[in-house]
Scaffold this motif. Structure first.
Motif, mmCIF file in Angstrom:
data_model
loop_
_atom_site.group_PDB
_atom_site.id
_atom_site.type_symbol
_atom_site.label_atom_id
_atom_site.label_comp_id
_atom_site.label_asym_id
_atom_site.label_seq_id
_atom_site.Cartn_x
_atom_site.Cartn_y
_atom_site.Cartn_z
ATOM 1 N N ILE A 50 36.763 -33.510 21.768
ATOM 2 C CA ILE A 50 36.204 -33.689 23.099
ATOM 3 C C ILE A 50 37.195 -33.152 24.113
ATOM 4 O O ILE A 50 38.344 -33.597 24.164
ATOM 5 C CB ILE A 50 35.910 -35.180 23.379
ATOM 6 C CG1 ILE A 50 34.955 -35.752 22.314
ATOM 7 C CG2 ILE A 50 35.317 -35.357 24.773
ATOM 8 C CD1 ILE A 50 34.779 -37.253 22.392
ATOM 9 N N PHE A 51 36.751 -32.179 24.904
ATOM 10 C CA PHE A 51 37.614 -31.519 25.885
ATOM 11 C C PHE A 51 38.904 -31.014 25.233
ATOM 12 O O PHE A 51 39.992 -31.100 25.806
ATOM 13 C CB PHE A 51 37.944 -32.459 27.042
ATOM 14 C CG PHE A 51 36.733 -32.957 27.776
ATOM 15 C CD1 PHE A 51 35.932 -32.087 28.497
ATOM 16 C CD2 PHE A 51 36.375 -34.301 27.722
ATOM 17 C CE1 PHE A 51 34.807 -32.546 29.168
ATOM 18 C CE2 PHE A 51 35.252 -34.766 28.395
ATOM 19 C CZ PHE A 51 34.463 -33.875 29.115
ATOM 20 N N ARG A 53 40.553 -32.166 22.716
ATOM 21 C CA ARG A 53 41.401 -33.167 22.090
ATOM 22 C C ARG A 53 40.618 -33.901 21.007
ATOM 23 O O ARG A 53 39.440 -34.230 21.192
ATOM 24 C CB ARG A 53 41.910 -34.192 23.125
ATOM 25 C CG ARG A 53 42.933 -33.615 24.099
ATOM 26 C CD ARG A 53 44.233 -33.255 23.392
ATOM 27 N NE ARG A 53 45.234 -32.720 24.295
ATOM 28 C CZ ARG A 53 46.136 -33.473 24.922
ATOM 29 N NH1 ARG A 53 46.147 -34.785 24.731
ATOM 30 N NH2 ARG A 53 47.010 -32.924 25.730
ATOM 31 N N ARG A 74 42.447 -41.462 20.912
ATOM 32 C CA ARG A 74 42.659 -40.059 21.314
ATOM 33 C C ARG A 74 43.963 -39.591 20.675
ATOM 34 O O ARG A 74 45.028 -40.146 20.941
ATOM 35 C CB ARG A 74 42.742 -39.980 22.836
ATOM 36 C CG ARG A 74 42.885 -38.589 23.427
ATOM 37 C CD ARG A 74 42.880 -38.714 24.944
ATOM 38 N NE ARG A 74 42.816 -37.419 25.604
ATOM 39 C CZ ARG A 74 43.689 -37.015 26.512
ATOM 40 N NH1 ARG A 74 44.729 -37.790 26.836
ATOM 41 N NH2 ARG A 74 43.560 -35.847 27.098
ATOM 42 N N THR A 128 39.250 -41.222 28.176
ATOM 43 C CA THR A 128 38.617 -41.492 29.454
ATOM 44 C C THR A 128 37.202 -42.016 29.223
ATOM 45 O O THR A 128 36.661 -41.925 28.119
ATOM 46 C CB THR A 128 38.541 -40.220 30.300
ATOM 47 O OG1 THR A 128 37.726 -39.259 29.614
ATOM 48 C CG2 THR A 128 39.929 -39.634 30.541
ATOM 49 N N THR A 130 34.488 -40.712 30.257
ATOM 50 C CA THR A 130 33.643 -39.585 29.874
ATOM 51 C C THR A 130 33.778 -39.278 28.389
ATOM 52 O O THR A 130 32.791 -39.020 27.690
ATOM 53 C CB THR A 130 34.011 -38.342 30.698
ATOM 54 O OG1 THR A 130 33.896 -38.647 32.089
ATOM 55 C CG2 THR A 130 33.082 -37.178 30.371
ATOM 56 N N SER A 131 35.021 -39.318 27.879
ATOM 57 C CA SER A 131 35.234 -39.053 26.456
ATOM 58 C C SER A 131 34.611 -40.140 25.592
ATOM 59 O O SER A 131 34.034 -39.858 24.533
ATOM 60 C CB SER A 131 36.735 -38.947 26.166
ATOM 61 O OG SER A 131 37.310 -37.850 26.839
ATOM 62 N N ARG A 134 30.912 -39.519 25.370
ATOM 63 C CA ARG A 134 30.582 -38.406 24.465
ATOM 64 C C ARG A 134 30.722 -38.838 23.010
ATOM 65 O O ARG A 134 29.898 -38.480 22.162
ATOM 66 C CB ARG A 134 31.494 -37.213 24.766
ATOM 67 C CG ARG A 134 31.184 -36.547 26.098
ATOM 68 C CD ARG A 134 31.610 -35.097 26.101
ATOM 69 N NE ARG A 134 31.201 -34.434 27.329
ATOM 70 C CZ ARG A 134 31.263 -33.124 27.517
ATOM 71 N NH1 ARG A 134 31.718 -32.339 26.546
ATOM 72 N NH2 ARG A 134 30.881 -32.577 28.653
ATOM 73 N N SER A 182 41.034 -35.703 34.576
ATOM 74 C CA SER A 182 41.364 -34.726 33.537
ATOM 75 C C SER A 182 40.136 -34.229 32.795
ATOM 76 O O SER A 182 40.001 -33.037 32.524
ATOM 77 C CB SER A 182 42.355 -35.342 32.536
ATOM 78 O OG SER A 182 43.560 -35.689 33.168
ATOM 79 N N ASP A 183 39.229 -35.136 32.449
ATOM 80 C CA ASP A 183 38.039 -34.761 31.673
ATOM 81 C C ASP A 183 36.785 -34.677 32.525
ATOM 82 O O ASP A 183 35.701 -34.427 32.000
ATOM 83 C CB ASP A 183 37.809 -35.779 30.539
ATOM 84 C CG ASP A 183 38.945 -35.770 29.530
ATOM 85 O OD1 ASP A 183 39.654 -34.756 29.470
ATOM 86 O OD2 ASP A 183 39.116 -36.781 28.829
ATOM 87 N N ASN A 185 34.003 -33.308 35.219
ATOM 88 C CA ASN A 185 33.446 -32.001 35.551
ATOM 89 C C ASN A 185 32.535 -32.159 36.774
ATOM 90 O O ASN A 185 31.313 -32.059 36.677
ATOM 91 C CB ASN A 185 32.660 -31.441 34.360
ATOM 92 C CG ASN A 185 32.184 -30.022 34.603
ATOM 93 O OD1 ASN A 185 32.793 -29.284 35.370
ATOM 94 N ND2 ASN A 185 31.073 -29.651 33.978
ATOM 95 N N LYS A 195 39.797 -33.145 41.749
ATOM 96 C CA LYS A 195 40.241 -32.563 40.481
ATOM 97 C C LYS A 195 41.300 -31.489 40.716
ATOM 98 O O LYS A 195 42.304 -31.427 39.997
ATOM 99 C CB LYS A 195 39.047 -31.976 39.723
ATOM 100 C CG LYS A 195 39.402 -31.464 38.320
ATOM 101 C CD LYS A 195 38.172 -30.992 37.589
ATOM 102 C CE LYS A 195 38.525 -30.459 36.203
ATOM 103 N NZ LYS A 195 38.953 -31.522 35.296
#
Length: 304
Positions: A50-51, A53, A74, A128, A130-131, A134, A182-183, A185, A195
């Motif tokens: 993811i992104f 990582r 992570r 994060t 977001t991660s 996902r 960082s992650d 968008n 950002k």
């Protein structure tokens, strides 16, 4: 006495959206279902990039306290490994000790019993939001072309209702912790500005942003653009976890006139600062982390 370590526990509500962004019904016991599904997954389906990582998750069960939880780690690349010091004070690389495994920065997800809310606590460099979202979509088998899972921060509903009624914004004040963007968008200019500013510090800097028209009333276009950016950042399904977030908005009163209303979202986004263990140096083992999260959940329940 060594200082005590505190971390923030965030609270979210799972939202299932179809391809047209319509909210679908989620049955009670959602996190029990997620735990059972993840527990059955083979290792390969619990890993994801993811992104850029690598992330790995698992469904775990702790005996004391007796709790089921989701763990998402992570992976830190070898170039980011810290150095170590032995008892004699000699400093060397972690690899020089013979360690050959992987370093994980964790996030813990613990369902709030009797509800579909979930508590999340992460290390400073952990996954994060977001991660996490996902990873959950992959692990739960949701197809983003048909439906997708989102985690919406738990907030006091009257704040979002006031934001939805606002026609313009005349002032905003935002502050984010290091690594938050960082992650992310972001599509709006405010999010992109945050950002860009954080990337100037390689993601390790906190960022504070204030935009104000002062005592002047913003033009319709400028005020409307600003309120649209505020909604994108604070009320969307990808809402950013802000350290500070307030807005002065223009709302039409019963007489049809625009009046100012100040909304403090950071105060109304429900989070709990919780002590982890007894000292800063105590190892954050699952029992220590889960005990702290259980205490935070007790505090959260009082605000439901």
């Amino acid at each position: 006495m060594a200082p005590k370590k505190e971390r923030t526990v965030y609270f979210f509500e799972p939202i299932l959206l179809d391809q047209d962004d319509n909210v679908q019904t989620i049955e009670a016991g959602f996190w029990d279902w997620v735990h059972a599904r993840v527990a059955r997954l083979p290792d390969v389906h619990r890993r994801a990039e993811i992104f850029g990582r690598r992330h790995v998750g698992t469904a775990r069960r702790e005996v004391s306290p007796a709790l089921d939880f989701i763990y998402i780690g992570r992976l830190r690349p070898g170039a980011d490994w810290p150095d170590v010091s032995d008892e004699a004070g000699e400093i060397g690389s972690l690899a020089s000790t013979g360690f050959a495994g992987s370093l994980l920065e964790p996030a813990y997800l613990l369902g709030v019993g009797g509800t579909n809310y979930v508590a999340m606590m992460r290390s400073s460099a952990g996954p994060t939001t977001t991660s996490v979202v996902r990873w959950l979509n992959q692990a739960c088998g949701f197809n983003e072309q048909q439906n997708r899972l989102e985690l919406r921060p738990y907030v006091r509903r009257d704040q979002l209702e006031r934001l939805s009624r606002a026609q313009q914004a005349s002032k905003i004040h935002l502050k984010i912790d290091p690594g938050v963007m960082s992650d992310a968008n972001p599509h709006d200019e405010l999010g992109q500005a945050l950002k860009t500013a954080q990337s100037a510090g390689a993601g390790g800097a906190s960022v504070e942003l204030m935009i104000s028209f002062g005592n002047a009333r913003p033009t319709d276009g400028a005020g409307e653009d600003l309120i649209a950016g505020v909604r994108e950042l604070l009320a969307s399904r990808n809402a950013v976890p802000f350290k500070k977030a307030s807005a002065t908005v223009m709302v039409e009163n019963e007489g049809g006139e625009l009046t100012r209303d100040k909304i403090d979202f950071a105060l109304d986004r429900v989070t709990v600062r919780q002590q982890i263990g007894t000292t800063e140096d105590e190892e954050p083992t699952p029992p220590v982390v889960l005990s702290a999260m259980a205490q935070a959940i007790d505090t959260f329940r009082q605000q439901l």
